[in-house]
Design a protein around this motif. Sequence first.
Motif, short mmCIF file in Angstrom:
data_model
loop_
_atom_site.label_atom_id
_atom_site.label_comp_id
_atom_site.label_asym_id
_atom_site.label_seq_id
_atom_site.Cartn_x
_atom_site.Cartn_y
_atom_site.Cartn_z
N TRP A 69 -0.12 -8.57 40.68
CA TRP A 69 0.28 -7.34 41.37
C TRP A 69 0.24 -6.13 40.45
O TRP A 69 -0.13 -5.03 40.89
N LEU A 72 -3.34 -5.09 40.39
CA LEU A 72 -3.73 -4.53 41.68
C LEU A 72 -3.12 -3.14 41.90
O LEU A 72 -3.79 -2.23 42.40
N TYR A 161 -8.02 -6.19 45.97
CA TYR A 161 -6.76 -6.02 46.69
C TYR A 161 -6.86 -6.66 48.07
O TYR A 161 -5.97 -7.41 48.49
#
Length: 189
Positions: A69, A72, A161
């Motif tokens: 994350w 991303l 993503y």
Amino acid sequence: MSSFPPIPYIPSLTLPAFLFETPAASILLPVLSGVTVGYAISPSDTKNIYRRLKQPPLHPPAWVFGPVWTALYATMGYTAYRAWTTGTTSLDLEKFKLAKQGATLYTIQLGLNLLWTPLFFGLQRPIAATANILALGGVVGSLAYVWGQVDPVCGYLLAPYLGWLSFATYLCAGCGYLNNWNFSHAKEE
């Protein structure tokens, strides 16, 4: 064949322009927002809930989510900067319009993204979390299409993503289904 009308640029629903115009602000906003939401719900509670839930096949270890994350979020922030600056400085009026339209989509997707963790882990509402991540995937797909027209690289930058969101949707819905859409058993005792 009908299609959904595009979401227009809505200034009151869009992050301020300076957050798109400055690379550091563009990148740090999603990264720091994600970290803040992640720590708002105790990381140890999140790990305990994750460990107690029945998981679908191919679920990764809990430690994978933080680095993925973070990467991303940084990429989406850079993409926001690149699409905004490319579009708003373009002499092509359509690219200018699409950059601003994408900024509204970006703001919506960031809000949906940051809402998922509290829904899934904080409130332990797997149905709401699944609905949220499905909506998020749709908005990010639209965003990739819109910003890909401003700068094709921006569309490609959002592909990882979208890929991860597809996998996360599988994990979210799989956890919901395997736990009968009820996470009460996963609460700390």
